[in-house]
Design a protein around this motif. Structure first.
Motif, PDB file in Angstrom:
ATOM      1  N   GLN A   1     -30.020 -22.265  19.501  1.00  7.18           N
ATOM      2  CA  GLN A   1     -29.773 -20.833  19.732  1.00  7.18           C
ATOM      3  C   GLN A   1     -29.410 -20.592  21.197  1.00  7.18           C
ATOM      4  N   ALA A   2     -28.424 -21.357  21.668  1.00  6.92           N
ATOM      5  CA  ALA A   2     -28.033 -21.259  23.079  1.00  6.92           C
ATOM      6  C   ALA A   2     -26.557 -21.608  23.221  1.00  6.92           C
ATOM      7  N   TRP A   3     -25.981 -21.188  24.354  1.00 13.33           N
ATOM      8  CA  TRP A   3     -24.595 -21.519  24.661  1.00 13.33           C
ATOM      9  C   TRP A   3     -24.562 -22.721  25.596  1.00 13.33           C
ATOM     10  N   ALA A   4     -23.879 -23.775  25.196  1.00 16.11           N
ATOM     11  CA  ALA A   4     -23.666 -24.906  26.096  1.00 16.11           C
ATOM     12  C   ALA A   4     -22.471 -24.576  26.981  1.00 16.11           C
ATOM     13  N   VAL A   5     -22.597 -24.870  28.294  1.00 18.09           N
ATOM     14  CA  VAL A   5     -21.482 -24.677  29.230  1.00 18.09           C
ATOM     15  C   VAL A   5     -21.193 -26.040  29.859  1.00 18.09           C
ATOM     16  N   ALA A   6     -19.922 -26.476  29.798  1.00 16.68           N
ATOM     17  CA  ALA A   6     -19.635 -27.879  30.096  1.00 16.68           C
ATOM     18  C   ALA A   6     -18.800 -28.135  31.349  1.00 16.68           C
ATOM     19  N   ARG A   7     -18.099 -27.098  31.869  1.00 18.74           N
ATOM     20  CA  ARG A   7     -17.200 -27.378  33.007  1.00 18.74           C
ATOM     21  C   ARG A   7     -17.862 -27.096  34.346  1.00 18.74           C
ATOM     22  N   TYR A   8     -17.454 -27.878  35.345  1.00 16.45           N
ATOM     23  CA  TYR A   8     -18.057 -27.811  36.686  1.00 16.45           C
ATOM     24  C   TYR A   8     -18.024 -26.389  37.259  1.00 16.45           C
ATOM     25  N   ASP A   9     -16.809 -25.781  37.311  1.00 19.85           N
ATOM     26  CA  ASP A   9     -16.691 -24.488  38.000  1.00 19.85           C
ATOM     27  C   ASP A   9     -17.539 -23.402  37.333  1.00 19.85           C
ATOM     28  N   ASP A  10     -17.596 -23.408  36.013  1.00 16.77           N
ATOM     29  CA  ASP A  10     -18.402 -22.399  35.312  1.00 16.77           C
ATOM     30  C   ASP A  10     -19.890 -22.606  35.623  1.00 16.77           C
ATOM     31  N   ILE A  11     -20.306 -23.869  35.645  1.00 14.94           N
ATOM     32  CA  ILE A  11     -21.717 -24.178  35.915  1.00 14.94           C
ATOM     33  C   ILE A  11     -22.071 -23.808  37.359  1.00 14.94           C
ATOM     34  N   ASP A  12     -21.183 -24.164  38.293  1.00 11.98           N
ATOM     35  CA  ASP A  12     -21.388 -23.848  39.704  1.00 11.98           C
ATOM     36  C   ASP A  12     -21.543 -22.326  39.882  1.00 11.98           C
ATOM     37  N   MET A  13     -20.652 -21.584  39.240  1.00 13.40           N
ATOM     38  CA  MET A  13     -20.675 -20.117  39.349  1.00 13.40           C
ATOM     39  C   MET A  13     -21.999 -19.565  38.816  1.00 13.40           C
ATOM     40  N   LEU A  14     -22.402 -20.010  37.645  1.00 14.26           N
ATOM     41  CA  LEU A  14     -23.577 -19.372  37.033  1.00 14.26           C
ATOM     42  C   LEU A  14     -24.886 -19.779  37.723  1.00 14.26           C
ATOM     43  N   LEU A  15     -24.931 -21.020  38.240  1.00 10.67           N
ATOM     44  CA  LEU A  15     -26.167 -21.422  38.929  1.00 10.67           C
ATOM     45  C   LEU A  15     -26.331 -20.685  40.258  1.00 10.67           C
ATOM     46  N   LYS A  16     -25.189 -20.292  40.859  1.00  8.26           N
ATOM     47  CA  LYS A  16     -25.282 -19.594  42.145  1.00  8.26           C
ATOM     48  C   LYS A  16     -25.559 -18.096  41.956  1.00  8.26           C
TER      49      LYS A  16
ATOM     50  N   LEU B   1     -16.142 -31.356  24.801  1.00  6.85           N
ATOM     51  CA  LEU B   1     -16.516 -29.973  25.126  1.00  6.85           C
ATOM     52  C   LEU B   1     -15.667 -29.444  26.282  1.00  6.85           C
ATOM     53  N   ARG B   2     -15.567 -30.224  27.343  1.00  7.10           N
ATOM     54  CA  ARG B   2     -14.801 -29.756  28.523  1.00  7.10           C
ATOM     55  C   ARG B   2     -13.358 -29.486  28.132  1.00  7.10           C
ATOM     56  N   ASP B   3     -12.849 -30.343  27.267  1.00  6.52           N
ATOM     57  CA  ASP B   3     -11.444 -30.241  26.890  1.00  6.52           C
ATOM     58  C   ASP B   3     -11.180 -29.061  25.961  1.00  6.52           C
ATOM     59  N   SER B   4     -12.010 -28.918  24.930  1.00 12.77           N
ATOM     60  CA  SER B   4     -11.604 -27.939  23.924  1.00 12.77           C
ATOM     61  C   SER B   4     -12.617 -26.846  23.605  1.00 12.77           C
ATOM     62  N   GLU B   5     -13.834 -27.001  24.049  1.00 12.53           N
ATOM     63  CA  GLU B   5     -14.801 -25.937  23.761  1.00 12.53           C
ATOM     64  C   GLU B   5     -15.811 -25.833  24.902  1.00 12.53           C
ATOM     65  N   PRO B   6     -15.346 -25.436  26.109  1.00 16.30           N
ATOM     66  CA  PRO B   6     -16.212 -25.517  27.295  1.00 16.30           C
ATOM     67  C   PRO B   6     -17.423 -24.592  27.242  1.00 16.30           C
ATOM     68  N   VAL B   7     -17.363 -23.596  26.358  1.00 16.77           N
ATOM     69  CA  VAL B   7     -18.539 -22.744  26.136  1.00 16.77           C
ATOM     70  C   VAL B   7     -18.756 -22.751  24.630  1.00 16.77           C
ATOM     71  N   LYS B   8     -19.860 -23.333  24.190  1.00 14.01           N
ATOM     72  CA  LYS B   8     -20.034 -23.545  22.747  1.00 14.01           C
ATOM     73  C   LYS B   8     -21.404 -23.071  22.281  1.00 14.01           C
ATOM     74  N   TRP B   9     -21.437 -22.346  21.206  1.00 16.71           N
ATOM     75  CA  TRP B   9     -22.706 -21.887  20.621  1.00 16.71           C
ATOM     76  C   TRP B   9     -23.371 -23.045  19.887  1.00 16.71           C
ATOM     77  N   LEU B  10     -24.669 -23.239  20.176  1.00 17.15           N
ATOM     78  CA  LEU B  10     -25.427 -24.316  19.529  1.00 17.15           C
ATOM     79  C   LEU B  10     -26.463 -23.689  18.604  1.00 17.15           C
ATOM     80  N   PRO B  11     -26.208 -23.673  17.307  1.00 15.26           N
ATOM     81  CA  PRO B  11     -27.137 -22.976  16.411  1.00 15.26           C
ATOM     82  C   PRO B  11     -28.531 -23.583  16.431  1.00 15.26           C
ATOM     83  N   GLY B  12     -28.633 -24.915  16.567  1.00 15.87           N
ATOM     84  CA  GLY B  12     -29.943 -25.584  16.522  1.00 15.87           C
ATOM     85  C   GLY B  12     -30.835 -25.135  17.652  1.00 15.87           C
TER      86      GLY B  12
END
Ligand code: HEM
Length: 414
Positions: free
Chosen positions: A49-64, A36-47
């Motif tokens: 119904q949510a977006w998975a976010v996998a990289r540190y900086d994106d997660i840090d940004m959104l949690l803050k 995920l981090r390598d090739s699809e750091p933001v991925k839609w999960l149909p099961g």
């Protein structure tokens, strides 16, 4: 929305079909996070119904950024109709300004000066549990490290903080396990769902009784504090107190239980580290930090967007569900050297994501580190041998909570 790609088995260089509900993924999610981090750091999960976010900086940004990424749907997304107190959102599922007010009250219980006051009790509780194990199984033999130690220890500590009588502590573990497994409800049949419902109701009924007892007879405990504390001239309602008690039980029990269980699993997998830690207990804190990084008890949390956003080039609509994968951030190659290597000597340069970040940063982080350190010191002092019997680990049936469900160990008393 990103295209869905059918994929092959982990490690073949092809794209993985990451589905957190898939038992294979739940058993060993880490190869999927690399992909995920390598090739699809933001991925839609149909099961889900949510977006998975996998990289540190994106997660840090959104949690803050609690305004754009709301916590309001955290509990409903996690527990659905199995929330023990659906009338009142718990702290973890609140947004400003209500969140900050309630957090200030809850924080009273978790400041280091309060937590340090519990330290001697943590040693006593760990020693008493080991006395029970020896009384039951003798000076050497086998026991279940999860069910006879790690499941009972944090619950006893949290019970003391909340002022809960400890007799029913073993039942708590069943309730918490069941309620947390509601995260997988989409994959369960009616029988399993009925069991989850029953546990949620029992947890609520337990705290309703306790609330009434405390309201009639206030003590020094946290539940009594919640009952009497005023916020803006008003006391918390019964449901607000119940919601807080359930959150502390769910947040404070399973997580620390899992941290301790996973620590023993990782020690078994890394025998050289095990020998060093047994010989030098001063290595317990760096050991715990590495377990928290490498195989954290909370893998994923939940947010919802309050506006249209773009993360890593992917447009996400207002109101969409986001699942930051904390466990993936902890192995982000841009932040940690050789992240897939378990290394207690590593220099950690950025905060771990294991306890979240920003306004909802875990209130129990100091308590759980202190508890886990005391427990391991006692375990390694009392036993000359303690090792899992099998290499295979029966992990919890959850994509959210990570830890061994059972952990039979061989032991010998010193
Ligand atoms: C190893 C142990 C633990 C881990 C890995 C852990 C993990 C987390 C994480 C990731 C969050 C952030 C959730 C978010 O941002 O949405 C959180 C929040 C929280 N945790 Fe923990 N936790 C642990 C132990 C504890 C303990 C022992 C307690 C209390 C007895 C506790 C109480 C809480 C509470 C009350 C919150 C909500 C804070 C807020 O929303 O402001 N946790 N925890």
């Amino acid at each position: 929305m990103t295209a869905m790609l059918k994929t092959d088995a982990p490690g073949d260089g092809g794209k993985l079909d990451y589905d957190p509900l898939d038992p294979v993924v739940k058993h060993e999610p880490y190869p999927y996070y690399v992909e995920l981090r390598d090739s699809e750091p933001v991925k839609w999960l149909p099961g889900l119904q949510a977006w998975a976010v996998a990289r540190y900086d994106d997660i840090d940004m959104l949690l803050k950024d609690g305004r754009t990424y709301s916590s309001g749907q955290f509990w409903p997304a996690l527990l659905g109709e199995y929330d023990p107190v659906p009338e009142e959102p718990p702290l973890i599922s609140m947004d400003p300004p209500g969140h900050m007010q309630l957090r200030r009250i809850a924080n009273k219980a978790f400041v280091p000066s309060k937590v340090n006051g519990l330290r001697d009790r943590t040693y006593e509780i760990a020693n008493l549990l080991i006395d029970d194990i020896i009384a039951k199984h003798g000076n050497e033999g086998e026991f279940d490290f999860c069910w006879e130690f790690t499941a009972l220890y944090p619950v006893t500590v949290v019970a003391e903080v909340l002022g809960v009588p400890t007799e029913r502590r073993a039942e708590f573990k069943y309730w918490v396990d069941d309620v947390l497994s509601a995260a997988n409800r989409a994959a369960y049949g009616p029988e399993r769902l009925a069991k989850i419902d029953e546990s949620a109701k029992k947890m609520r009924a337990f705290f309703e009784d306790l609330y009434d007892q405390r309201a009639a007879n206030l003590g020094e405990d946290l539940l009594s504090t919640f009952i009497t504390t005023e916020v803006d001239g008003q006391t918390l309602t019964r449901n607000q107190v119940l919601s807080m008690a359930c959150l502390l039980l769910i947040g404070g029990v399973e997580t620390t239980t899992n941290l301790l269980g996973t620590t023993l699993v990782e020690l078994h997998r890394h025998r050289d580290v095990f020998d060093r830690v047994l010989a030098d207990h001063a290595l317990i804190p760096p050991l715990l930090e590495e377990v928290l990084r490498y195989n954290p008890p909370v893998q994923i949390i939940f947010r919802h967007t309050t506006a249209e956003v773009e993360i890593a080039g992917v447009k996400i609509a207002k109101g969409d569900a986001i699942m930051p994968i904390l466990a993936s951030a902890n192995r982000d190659e841009s932040k940690f050297e050789n992240p897939e290597v378990f290394d207690i000597d590593r220099k950690i340069e950025v905060p771990l994501m294991s306890f979240g970040q920003g306004p909802h940063f875990c209130l129990g982080n100091y308590l759980s580190r202190m508890e886990a350190k005391s427990a391991l010191e006692v375990v390694f002092s009392r036993f000359s041998l303690i090792e899992p019997i099998s290499e295979d680990v029966h992990w919890l049936d959850s994509y959210f909570a990570r830890g061994p469900h059972v952990l039979p160990v061989r032991y010998k008393v010193r």
